[in-house]
Structure formats: C-alpha cells, structure tokens
Design an enzyme around this catalytic site. Structure first.
Site, PDB file in Angstrom:
ATOM      1  N   TYR A 419       0.825  -1.206   0.000  1.00  0.00           N
ATOM      2  CA  TYR A 419       0.000   0.000   0.000  1.00  0.00           C
ATOM      3  C   TYR A 419       0.866   1.266   0.000  1.00  0.00           C
ATOM      4  CZ  TYR A 419      -3.678   3.287   1.289  1.00  0.00           C
ATOM      5  OH  TYR A 419      -4.542   4.349   1.311  1.00  0.00           O
ATOM      6  N   THR A 470      -9.257   7.911   5.088  1.00  0.00           N
ATOM      7  CA  THR A 470      -7.996   7.412   5.641  1.00  0.00           C
ATOM      8  C   THR A 470      -8.027   5.890   5.646  1.00  0.00           C
ATOM      9  OG1 THR A 470      -8.750   7.333   7.946  1.00  0.00           O
ATOM     10  CG2 THR A 470      -7.852   9.429   7.151  1.00  0.00           C
ATOM     11  N   CYS A 471      -6.863   5.315   5.897  1.00  0.00           N
ATOM     12  CA  CYS A 471      -6.726   3.867   6.095  1.00  0.00           C
ATOM     13  C   CYS A 471      -6.204   3.611   7.499  1.00  0.00           C
ATOM     14  CB  CYS A 471      -5.795   3.267   5.049  1.00  0.00           C
ATOM     15  SG  CYS A 471      -6.477   3.231   3.391  1.00  0.00           S
ATOM     16  N   SER A 472      -6.788   4.275   8.448  1.00  0.00           N
ATOM     17  CA  SER A 472      -6.363   4.187   9.838  1.00  0.00           C
ATOM     18  C   SER A 472      -7.462   3.562  10.681  1.00  0.00           C
ATOM     19  CB  SER A 472      -6.012   5.570  10.385  1.00  0.00           C
ATOM     20  OG  SER A 472      -5.760   5.531  11.774  1.00  0.00           O
TER      21      SER A 472
END
Length: 784
Positions: A419, A470-472
């Site tokens: 990613y 986001t990817c959080s």
C-alpha cells in the site's frame, strides 16, 4: 533477475484450531527437544516444512535469493528505520545515524522486494540481534558498524533459505560489499543455525512467527489471502466489454466475494466499477490483455471508495480538487469517473486539480506518465501548497468538491508495504507498523497535519462537498478528528462574524451496506470498513452543505417588487400621457405664433380661500397633482368657479401651465411659454377671499376668427431647449397642523409660521383696491 512471488498455499492448522501460517523454513515441531542445530546445512533432511506466506517467502521457486542491488537497497531502508535503543540496552551498534541515501532502483518489482525484505527484517530485529550475540558472530567478526544493517538483512534471508547459498544469476551486477558480508555469514552458518535453535527453545517457539505481536501476526495471515480488486477504466473500455473479455477467457462470474474460488470474479458491493478476483489469478489476468491495455487496473479497494464518493456528490459544471497522499492510479480513477458520469450532463469537461507540492520531482513526473497512459486529459497539477490556496484562486472557481486523503498511520492495512509503495505513503512508518503500533509522537504529528488540512478545506466558500478518507484504525485520525474540525470551523465563523452561510454537516455515505454479516459499520454517518480477510480497513466521512438557493420569481412578482420601489412610475406616466404630451406640444406651437403678434392681456383670477380639513392639516390648493407613490406630477392649472372670470376666461381656462412643488411648500407655476408666475396661497379668515392678478397669454386658437397676419420672414421660430431629465426619488412630505386664529388676537406665540417657509420678499396687497401697489413695477415677459 528478480524472483517471482510465490503462490500462497493452504495454511496449516494448529492444535488449538486456529489457522496458522509458518514463517520460517526451519522445521517446526511441537516438542522443543526435537530442535537441534544444523551442523551441515547441505545434508539437512529434505522434509518439506509448512509453506511460508509471501512476506517471508522471499525466495522464489528454483531461484533462491535476490540480486545484490536488492540487498543493498534493503540495507539502506533498514538503516533508516531500525529501532534505536538506549546505549545501556544496545546489543548491536548500527553505526551512523539515519538518513542514508537510497540506491536508485527503477524496476518496480525489485523495489517492492527490497522494501518487503527490509520490513520483515524489522519485524525480527530483536531475534536477529540475539542470534548474532549468542553465536559470537558480532564479537568475532571485524565488520564495520555501518555495515551491520546489511548483516541483519542477509542473516534474515539466509535463515529463510535454510542457510543455503544463493544460486548465481546471469548478467548480475556484483556488489562487492554484499558478497563480502554474505561470505562471512556462510562461514559461520553452523553457529548461526545452532543459535537460532537455542533461541526457539529458550522462548518455547514453534516457529519464529510466534515471537511477533498478535496484531502483526493477524495482519500477516490476512495479507496472504486478500483478493485482488481492479477498477474499470471507462476512458478506454466499459463494464460490458471487460466482462465479455473475461468470460471469453474462461472466467465465471459469481454473486459475492465469499464465492470466489478458482477462475471466478464478482462485482464489489460498494463500487459498481470495481471487480474482485482471487489472489492467485494475477498472472492469469495479465494473459487476457486487460491489464496491459490499461482497461483493468489492479488497486486496493480502500483507494476506490474516495473517487466513487466524490463522483456521486459532484454537481454538474463542477471541478474536483485532490489533496493528500495518493498515486497516479487514484487520480486517473477519479478523472475517469467524473468524465464518464458528467459527460452527458455537462457542456464542458470537469477538471481534476491535483496538489503535488509534497511530492518530489520524480513523483510528479511519474504521476504525469501514469495519467497520460490511462488516457486522462482532464487532469491539471498544482505545484503550490494546499494551505496557500483559497477560494479567490482563479483556477479553483469551479471547484465544488474536495477529495482529501491525507497521510495517515495505515494501521488498518494488512499489507502495508504494498500500500505505501503504490500510494506514495510514508515509509518512516515501517518500523512502527512492524511492531503493531504507532509511536505517540508520530501519531500526534499526523493528527495535527490532518486537522489543518480538513479545516482549510472547509473554508472554501464555493465548495459543496468534502470527502475525507484514511486507512487508519485510530479514532484520533477518523471520527474524532472530523467532529472537532466541524466544531472548530463553526466556532471560527461565529467569532469572525462572517456572512451567514450554510455550515458543513455530516451526510450519509453514498455506499449501500451489503447484506453480509461482515459488512461495514456505518454509525453517525461515518463509513468504516474493518480489516478482514476480504479487504483492508478504511474510514470515510462525507461533509456537505446546501448551495445558496436560487430565487426564481414569477413575472408578476418582479413587477410588483419594481412597482414598490417606484421604478415603474416614470414608465407608466410616459405611456399614459403620450397623447396628452403630443396635444400639448401642438398647442404650445400655436401659442408661440399668437404671442408673436398679439399683446398680453391681464386676466383677473379670483381664488377661493384655503380650507382646513377635519384632521387639522392644511389643504392648500397646489398647482399640480400627486401620484399614489407621492411623486409630484405636472398638471394643467385650472381656475376655480368662485373666481371672477374675465372677458378672456374661456381662453385662460384652456391654457395649461406646469407646476412643481418644493420641499418648503412653495409652488412655482410655469406656463407653456416657459414664463414663470408665482402662485402662493395665504390664509384668510372664514368667508373671506383675496384677489390675485396674473398675466395670462392670449390664446389665438380660442379667440374669434380674425384674419391672421403672415409671419415675418426675418423672425425665426425659436424652439425651447429641453431641460435635462432625471428620475426623482419618491419623497413623502408630512405637513404639521396649522392653526388659523382671527386677526384680532393674532397668531399663537408657540407657532412660528416662518420656519415652514423660505424667506421671500413680502408684497403688500391692498384690500380695497384688490390690485398691485403702484410702486411695484411690472416686468414684461420676455418674448421667446
């Protein structure tokens, strides 16, 4: 030559019933007593251990090891991201500080392999240091401290290859530094293998994977079976065309992701332009030609949610501004979606503006190449920093939506290396991700930058939607950040006292929740996709505000509003009095001819007294009329019936003179020949009258028929010049009540008549004579 990625096998099952994937190629055993040092790796038993996942299965089938350049790049990455310990707890010294320049590697597969190797070495840094200390390798070998990072990289790869030497590669560029360290490790391979076995016994480890944190092990297991997500480039193809090619190539379409098995595919439940394939079909997809022709683009699902969301809320004739951390594939996906969605409804092509101030020149050039290869022609790069842009920028006047994907912790991604490399992520997070948690200092810095970006995005006055993604998995970067940003923006607007404008608010996501049990969670209008075996996790918030309403008035409403402001008074009077003005012009022309040869005859006009209305206000006879809006209008002056008519009364009754009233209650009457006469009204006791003598021109048109003399040729006809016309604003004059006491008592001391009128020269009148005094010299009217 770079080794190929190994196809993951079915994971083995532990006695506890949990799915487990082996990490090392060293034989595992339930009984630690069976673990013995490998005295001679060449005569090691050929028993096949459990297969390793792709993260640790760094050597391909038939080609163990990597090129020297891959090891060299991986050592530089490890040197910049390894865990630094205090001097009292430091076992191995890695020499110089961070900031080592990375060797240039243009091949994408080689670069990915180097980062994957460095990331796995960071996972096992503690274990590798114990092996080097326990085997006396660190103390017995004279290797510089600056090369200890390369030692850790090669030691991890060596144990992953069961301490077997690498096979030589044809046409390989030899890096002597790498060869020297590798030869040193091969000379001590027996001691190193024995030390590894002792460490496993000491920590009671069935495999070295068991030493990892639980969160890291879970992500590692998920990443081995993540399906492939690919979106359709509508600029080069269509959904029907791609499906037709896949079916002709032997693919079978199924209904859901859970049914993917073998050579199958299905549609994504959230993004209609995204197809899902099993993880092992990447090579098969290349054989169809869809990937090579850029008709089908493989990308993580979390990167496709943002473009689909912003495309669904973008109004017609609107542009998109992209800010944050993304790749050229994400930009191309956004451009293709809005071009396909709004092409039929827009007269002009929507534009995608991209802020690329944070990236290096190499990243900008790579982005241009990717966008051009995808066939996107509606993308423009903005080199300025996002904080320096505002709504007054001429380039952003048509921007109605902002796609904000800031740098985040990537804590919800199971395969962070792929990613980060694909989406231009932050490689400084590799060490924290290898341990399963983000340092508090790094997380605070990320949150501060994210809050600054989203607050600035909400300040654009013409923007109607902001998509934050986001990817959080941390609430500090997701729902808490969005809520605080909305509150901060609202409070700032109230304190600044800015013009009232609709505030941003949370809106439901445009994605429909699937019917599966492991579908996304959607609470408080936030869209959250939890990490699973089917996809990586992500967070998305849609902030929208209503546009300013466009008032559409009916024609009669427009006319009524204009009439209330007095804009139609002049137009109405011009239209209604057109014939009257024409007739007046003809009579004026005849009067000019008559005045040229006829003398002026005085006419005695007797006026009636002023009367007082019941309200106490004075009702004065004004030479003129007033419209309903309070504007004075020019009217013809007519004598009263009570006045004494002269022998020429029939002539004077048809003569019209215009009269205008001033703000000081003085009315001036002007005749058609522009001769002005003063007509003022004075108060008299009841049943009393006064006489006023004015000169009225003789109207030849109404006189008895007499032979008209011919015009003198030397006397030219002088036409009066029209005075400049200007539109007067309506004025409402309220006159105070006037008391009229008799002349015996006089005026009241509290009443001052002079303050309501302008000071004029008093002219005494004779009550008995009824005419003008003899000492007043009458001036003759000037001839026109």
């Amino acid at each position: 030559m770079v080794k190929k990625k190994h196809t993951p096998r079915r994971p083995s099952h532990s006695p506890t019933g949990k799915t487990r994937t082996s990490v090392s190629r060293i034989a595992d055993s339930k009984d630690p007593s069976h673990l013995t040092p490998l005295d001679d790796p060449a005569h090691a038993p050929a028993a096949a251990p459990a297969a390793a996942p792709p993260e640790l299965q760094t050597s391909g089938q038939g080609q163990p090891g990597f090129l020297d350049r891959v090891y060299l790049l991986a050592s530089a990455i490890f040197q910049n991201n390894h865990l630094q310990k205090p001097a009292a707890h430091q076992l191995v010294n890695y020499g110089r500080d961070r900031g080592v320049p990375l060797p240039e590697v243009r091949d994408a597969e080689m670069k990915r392999a180097a980062y994957e190797l460095a990331f796995n070495t960071l996972k096992y840094q503690e274990l590798l240091e114990d092996i080097m200390i326990d085997s006396y390798f660190y103390l017995s070998q004279s290797i510089p401290d600056d090369e200890m990072g390369l030692v850790a990289i090669l030691l991890y790869d060596l144990q992953d290859r069961k301490f077997l030497p690498r096979e030589p590669h044809e046409e390989e560029d030899i890096v002597q530094e790498v060869r020297d360290v590798e030869n040193c490790l091969l000379r001590c391979k027996t001691q190193l293998a024995a030390s590894l076995a002792r460490c496993r016994i000491k920590h009671n480890l069935l495999s070295i994977e068991c030493i990892l944190p639980e969160s890291v092990k879970m992500k590692q297991e998920r990443s081995s079976g993540l399906p492939l997500y690919a979106w359709i480039n509508t600029l080069n193809s269509s959904l029907d065309e791609v499906q037709s090619v896949l079916r002709s190539s032997g693919f079978l379409q199924v209904e859901s992701i859970g049914q993917l098995e073998g050579q199958t595919f299905c549609k994504d439940p959230h993004c209609q332009d995204v197809l899902v394939f099993p993880a092992q079909l990447k090579a098969r997809l290349y054989s169809t030609g869809l990937l090579c022709d850029h008709k089908l683009i493989i990308q993580d699902k979390s990167c496709s949610l943002g473009p689909n969301a912003v495309s669904s809320v973008l109004p017609d004739e609107g542009d998109v501004l992209m800010v944050g951390c993304f790749s050229g594939l994400t930009v191309s996906h956004t451009a293709s979606l809005i071009a396909d969605t709004h092409d039929a409804n827009s007269s002009t092509q929507p534009t995608v503006y991209v802020c690329v101030s944070d990236g290096a020149d190499a990243h900008r050039e790579e982005l241009r190449q990717v966008v051009s290869a995808m066939g996107c022609k509606n993308v423009k790069l903005i080199p300025e920093v996002f904080q320096s842009l505002d709504g007054a920028d001429k380039r952003l006047q048509r921007v109605r939506a902002i796609l904000l994907t800031p740098r985040c912790s990537v804590s919800a991604v199971s395969n962070p290396v792929d990613y980060i490399l694909q989406e231009n992520g932050d490689t400084d997070l590799l060490q924290d991700l290898s341990q399963g948690s983000i340092a508090q200092s790094k997380l605070a810095a990320l949150v501060a930058q994210q809050r600054e970006d989203i607050v600035h995005a909400l300040k654009f006055p013409k923007v109607l939607a902001v998509v934050y993604s986001t990817c959080s998995s941390y609430p500090e970067e997701n729902e808490e950040l969005v809520s605080r940003a909305l509150e901060q923006t609202k409070a700032h607007s109230e304190q600044a006292g800015e013009a009232k404008q609709a505030d941003f608010r949370l809106s439901p996501s445009p994605f429909s929740s699937p019917d599966t049990a492991d579908g996304p969670e959607e609470t408080d209008s936030f869209f959250m996709l939890e990490p699973s075996e089917q996809s990586n996790g992500c967070f998305l918030a849609l902030l929208t505000r209503e546009p300013e309403p466009v008032v559409k008035e009916a024609p009669h409403e427009v006319l009524a509003r204009a009439n209330a402001k007095g804009l139609l008074d002049r137009i109405g009077s011009d239209q209604s009095n057109g014939k009257e003005r024409h007739g007046r012009t003809v009579r004026m022309t005849k009067a000019v001819h008559a005045r040229t040869y006829q003398p002026h005859l005085p006419v005695s006009i007797r006026s009636t007294k002023n009367q007082q209305d019941p309200t106490g206000h004075v009702s004065t006879a004004v030479c003129g009329r007033q419209s309903s809006q309070g504007k004075p209008k020019a009217l013809s002056f007519k004598a009263s019936k009570n006045t004494t008519s002269s022998s020429l009364s029939s002539s004077s009754s048809k003569q019209e003179s215009s009269c205008s009233s001033s703000s000081k209650q003085e009315s001036s009457c002007s005749s058609s020949s522009k001769q002005e006469s003063s007509c003022s009204s004075s108060s008299k006791p009841e049943n009393s009258t006064f006489t006023k003598r004015v000169a009225v021109p003789f109207d030849a048109a109404t006189s008895p028929r007499t032979p008209r003399p011919a015009l003198h040729p030397a006397t030219p006809l002088v036409r009066p010049r029209k005075a400049p016309q200007e539109v007067l604003k309506p004025v409402v004059l309220v006159l105070p009540p006037v008391h009229f006491p008799n002349f015996q008592t006089g005026f009241s001391p509290n009443f001052s008549y002079n303050k309501w009128r302008a000071p004029v020269q008093a002219v005494p009148f004779s009550r008995s004579g009824g005419g003008l005094p003899k000492n007043i010299v009458k001036k003759s009217r000037p001839l026109l």
